[in-house]
Design a protein around this motif. Structure first.
Motif, PDB file in Angstrom:
ATOM      1  N   ASN A  54       0.399 -27.404  -2.720  1.00  0.00           N
ATOM      2  CA  ASN A  54      -0.585 -27.118  -1.678  1.00  0.00           C
ATOM      3  C   ASN A  54      -2.010 -27.372  -2.175  1.00  0.00           C
ATOM      4  O   ASN A  54      -2.919 -26.610  -1.890  1.00  0.00           O
ATOM      5  N   ILE A  57      -5.097 -32.508   0.669  1.00  0.00           N
ATOM      6  CA  ILE A  57      -5.362 -32.629   2.098  1.00  0.00           C
ATOM      7  C   ILE A  57      -5.400 -34.111   2.420  1.00  0.00           C
ATOM      8  O   ILE A  57      -6.076 -34.888   1.745  1.00  0.00           O
ATOM      9  N   PHE A 113     -12.459 -27.525   4.383  1.00  0.00           N
ATOM     10  CA  PHE A 113     -11.322 -28.429   4.280  1.00  0.00           C
ATOM     11  C   PHE A 113     -10.023 -27.760   4.709  1.00  0.00           C
ATOM     12  O   PHE A 113      -9.138 -28.407   5.230  1.00  0.00           O
ATOM     13  N   LYS A 117      -7.743 -29.333   7.538  1.00  0.00           N
ATOM     14  CA  LYS A 117      -6.313 -29.616   7.312  1.00  0.00           C
ATOM     15  C   LYS A 117      -5.489 -29.156   8.513  1.00  0.00           C
ATOM     16  O   LYS A 117      -4.528 -29.813   8.903  1.00  0.00           O
TER      17      LYS A 117
END
Length: 122
Positions: A54, A57, A113, A117
């Motif tokens: 994770n 992006i 961000f 995303k």
């Protein structure tokens, strides 16, 4: 009474990719080139690693994409090499579908961000 806001910054490394000659391709050729680029990018080890953690992006840009890595500076550079190696045989088949790549880095606001995303389709 003063309110103190913390501004949390992170360093991100961004790989920008666009397809050279995209606008010269037919509509179906553009769609095929983007789909092929997406498949190549998703198959790279760096994309898979950062995505699994994770720490990535993906931002579509119409004729390519920006990949924002929250890992190391080497990740986008290595991803660019992997893309080039995988795309080389395919660019011979799709005339004008070479990729242009650029790597940049700098401080970013993670909340911005993270919101971006959520808005971008995979």
């Amino acid at each position: 009474m003063s309110v103190k806001k913390e501004i949390q910054l992170e360093i991100a490394h961004v790989l920008f990719i666009d397809i050279v000659g995209y606008s010269k391709l037919s509509i179906s050729g553009q769609h095929a080139a983007i789909e092929e680029l997406n498949q190549i990018v998703r198959a790279t080890e760096q994309f898979q690693r950062a995505g699994a953690a994770n720490r990535l992006i993906r931002i579509p840009t119409g004729d390519g994409m920006a990949l924002v890595f929250y890992t190391s500076l080497e990740a986008p550079a290595q991803c660019a090499v992997e893309i080039s190696c995988a795309a080389l045989p395919k660019t011979r088949r799709l005339a004008g579908a070479e990729q242009h790549k650029a790597v940049g880095f700098g401080a970013i606001f993670p909340r911005y961000f993270a919101a971006l995303k959520q808005l971008t389709p995979e």
